[in-house]
Design a protein around this motif. Sequence first.
Motif, mmCIF file in Angstrom:
data_model
loop_
_atom_site.group_PDB
_atom_site.id
_atom_site.type_symbol
_atom_site.label_atom_id
_atom_site.label_comp_id
_atom_site.label_asym_id
_atom_site.label_seq_id
_atom_site.Cartn_x
_atom_site.Cartn_y
_atom_site.Cartn_z
ATOM 1 N N ALA A 81 17.701 -53.756 -19.885
ATOM 2 C CA ALA A 81 17.827 -54.589 -18.689
ATOM 3 C C ALA A 81 19.033 -55.511 -18.732
ATOM 4 C CB ALA A 81 16.555 -55.408 -18.506
ATOM 5 N N GLU A 82 19.631 -55.732 -19.914
ATOM 6 C CA GLU A 82 20.649 -56.773 -20.016
ATOM 7 C C GLU A 82 21.980 -56.296 -20.578
ATOM 8 O OE1 GLU A 82 19.477 -60.738 -21.060
ATOM 9 O OE2 GLU A 82 17.394 -60.114 -21.312
ATOM 10 N N VAL A 83 22.250 -54.991 -20.511
ATOM 11 C CA VAL A 83 23.505 -54.491 -21.060
ATOM 12 C C VAL A 83 24.419 -53.971 -19.954
ATOM 13 C CG1 VAL A 83 22.473 -53.915 -23.299
ATOM 14 C CG2 VAL A 83 22.533 -52.185 -21.481
ATOM 15 N N ASP A 84 25.695 -53.865 -20.298
ATOM 16 C CA ASP A 84 26.691 -53.328 -19.370
ATOM 17 C C ASP A 84 26.740 -51.809 -19.396
ATOM 18 O OD1 ASP A 84 27.963 -55.973 -18.625
ATOM 19 O OD2 ASP A 84 28.289 -56.001 -20.786
ATOM 20 N N VAL A 85 26.496 -51.232 -20.586
ATOM 21 C CA VAL A 85 26.603 -49.786 -20.767
ATOM 22 C C VAL A 85 25.432 -49.301 -21.610
ATOM 23 C CG1 VAL A 85 28.051 -47.877 -21.585
ATOM 24 C CG2 VAL A 85 29.122 -49.988 -20.759
ATOM 25 N N VAL A 86 24.871 -48.151 -21.233
ATOM 26 C CA VAL A 86 23.856 -47.487 -22.050
ATOM 27 C C VAL A 86 24.427 -46.153 -22.512
ATOM 28 C CG1 VAL A 86 21.557 -46.451 -22.137
ATOM 29 C CG2 VAL A 86 21.928 -48.566 -20.838
ATOM 30 N N GLY A 87 24.464 -45.958 -23.832
ATOM 31 C CA GLY A 87 24.823 -44.666 -24.390
ATOM 32 C C GLY A 87 23.551 -43.853 -24.590
ATOM 33 N N PHE A 88 23.375 -42.814 -23.780
ATOM 34 C CA PHE A 88 22.158 -41.997 -23.849
ATOM 35 C C PHE A 88 22.383 -40.877 -24.853
ATOM 36 C CE2 PHE A 88 19.399 -38.538 -22.311
ATOM 37 C CZ PHE A 88 18.176 -39.186 -22.415
ATOM 38 N N CYS A 89 21.630 -40.913 -25.965
ATOM 39 C CA CYS A 89 21.891 -40.035 -27.106
ATOM 40 C C CYS A 89 20.897 -38.880 -27.183
ATOM 41 C CB CYS A 89 21.813 -40.831 -28.410
ATOM 42 S SG CYS A 89 22.976 -42.208 -28.531
ATOM 43 N N VAL A 90 21.413 -37.687 -27.402
ATOM 44 C CA VAL A 90 20.583 -36.535 -27.750
ATOM 45 C C VAL A 90 21.250 -35.842 -28.934
ATOM 46 C CG1 VAL A 90 19.735 -36.207 -25.391
ATOM 47 C CG2 VAL A 90 21.765 -34.968 -26.144
ATOM 48 N N PRO A 91 20.463 -35.315 -29.876
ATOM 49 C CA PRO A 91 21.058 -34.647 -31.036
ATOM 50 C C PRO A 91 21.472 -33.225 -30.713
ATOM 51 C CG PRO A 91 18.679 -34.679 -31.239
ATOM 52 C CD PRO A 91 19.004 -35.419 -29.970
ATOM 53 N N ALA A 92 22.515 -32.766 -31.381
ATOM 54 C CA ALA A 92 23.005 -31.410 -31.138
ATOM 55 C C ALA A 92 22.040 -30.353 -31.636
ATOM 56 C CB ALA A 92 24.372 -31.223 -31.810
ATOM 57 N N ASP A 93 21.200 -30.705 -32.602
ATOM 58 C CA ASP A 93 20.341 -29.706 -33.243
ATOM 59 C C ASP A 93 18.935 -29.636 -32.664
ATOM 60 O OD1 ASP A 93 19.754 -32.228 -34.202
ATOM 61 O OD2 ASP A 93 19.259 -31.544 -36.227
ATOM 62 N N GLU A 94 18.690 -30.288 -31.516
ATOM 63 C CA GLU A 94 17.372 -30.213 -30.882
ATOM 64 C C GLU A 94 17.546 -30.015 -29.381
ATOM 65 O OE1 GLU A 94 14.710 -33.415 -31.850
ATOM 66 O OE2 GLU A 94 15.594 -33.667 -33.847
ATOM 67 N N ASP A 95 16.688 -29.205 -28.783
ATOM 68 C CA ASP A 95 16.771 -28.956 -27.342
ATOM 69 C C ASP A 95 16.427 -30.217 -26.556
ATOM 70 O OD1 ASP A 95 17.434 -26.298 -27.742
ATOM 71 O OD2 ASP A 95 15.348 -25.611 -27.645
ATOM 72 N N ILE A 96 17.082 -30.391 -25.412
ATOM 73 C CA ILE A 96 16.726 -31.460 -24.489
ATOM 74 C C ILE A 96 15.399 -31.114 -23.837
ATOM 75 C CG2 ILE A 96 17.384 -32.600 -22.326
ATOM 76 C CD1 ILE A 96 20.302 -32.203 -23.134
ATOM 77 N N GLY A 97 14.467 -32.082 -23.833
ATOM 78 C CA GLY A 97 13.131 -31.785 -23.335
ATOM 79 C C GLY A 97 12.541 -32.917 -22.528
ATOM 80 N N PRO A 98 11.238 -32.846 -22.276
ATOM 81 C CA PRO A 98 10.571 -33.869 -21.453
ATOM 82 C C PRO A 98 10.712 -35.278 -22.010
ATOM 83 C CG PRO A 98 9.150 -31.961 -21.763
ATOM 84 C CD PRO A 98 10.325 -31.765 -22.666
ATOM 85 N N VAL B 279 26.512 -43.387 -20.328
ATOM 86 C CA VAL B 279 27.381 -42.410 -20.983
ATOM 87 C C VAL B 279 26.508 -41.481 -21.812
ATOM 88 C CG1 VAL B 279 29.181 -42.102 -22.727
ATOM 89 C CG2 VAL B 279 29.342 -43.978 -21.082
ATOM 90 N N GLY B 280 26.765 -40.194 -21.752
ATOM 91 C CA GLY B 280 26.018 -39.232 -22.557
ATOM 92 C C GLY B 280 26.676 -39.033 -23.913
ATOM 93 N N ILE B 281 25.882 -39.039 -24.981
ATOM 94 C CA ILE B 281 26.410 -38.874 -26.340
ATOM 95 C C ILE B 281 25.592 -37.800 -27.054
ATOM 96 C CG2 ILE B 281 26.894 -40.004 -28.537
ATOM 97 C CD1 ILE B 281 26.875 -42.687 -27.049
ATOM 98 N N VAL B 282 26.262 -36.753 -27.501
ATOM 99 C CA VAL B 282 25.625 -35.733 -28.330
ATOM 100 C C VAL B 282 25.902 -36.082 -29.786
ATOM 101 C CG1 VAL B 282 25.538 -33.297 -28.954
ATOM 102 C CG2 VAL B 282 25.778 -33.960 -26.555
#
Length: 312
Positions: free
Chosen positions: A100-117, A136-139
Amino acid sequence: MTAGPVSFDGAARRGGPDGFRSGFVCFAGRPNVGKSSLINALVGEEVMITSAHPQTTRRAVRAILNAPEHQLVIVDTPGVHRPRTALSERLNDTAAAAFAEVDVVGFCVPADEDIGPGDRFILDQVRREAPKAKVVGIVTKIDKRGRERTAEQLLQLSELLGPGHEVVPVSRQSPEQLAALAELLVGLVPEGPPWYPTDQVVDDSDEARVAELIREAALGRLREELPHSVMVVVEETERKKDLWVVYASVFVERSSQKAIVIGARGSVLREIGIAARSRVEAAFGTRVHLDLRVKVAKDWQRDPKQLDRFGF
């Protein structure tokens, strides 16, 4: 200052040069996607504890990335997950407060796991709790997969975030990728003077950092479900010439767990103490004596009163 649920009231703007950029960044993602390791790599110091166990991060701690032209305050938060205990609920609340209080959110997903629910659930929460933050999306962990798999994950993450969002691959072993990520984040925070002194790398009390380093050492030695039951509290510290004496309690939830942490003739606790002392001495640059005691706080993860006592 001790970092609890994130509030930036304790940070005050300080004078800075024209064109200077400063702001708050938060990394979001499932537990164990490498958020804390990524922050350590960006800052260049081990300011966040890490382990292979999910939900290692239990508090919101601010790491500070300083450069002549900018200051990024990177907030490490617990990984968002479906709560099973009162502690889990409070960890999710801590993460939500950070969003709620940041300017930027880095949304992280690992390269070795499928994106899921689970990832979609967290992204929905980010957009709900941080409607004004840039995302921002980060793998992460791309060293665990080849280029083809990383490219597939970048494409899937881009589709998940939608048009207009930057998506980048990062390995903590690649200085070039870390520099590119930092440059991207700096470009998204506003111009303004720094929030913290430019020689400060973490906003946390010494006692809280020591407690976390002890817990990190315990996590490295303990297995199965026990790591989730461990809580460390620094009860007292004392300076004796060139020696820092730290008295700390390692809490578990059951007597049987206490026996495991102590080990035969104190062997396990001794190993934890040796590893923790090395970490604390490296972090603070001084000789340290650790006095560790193991105590039982029955079912503390489910007890609101004990969670209050432990600062959650």
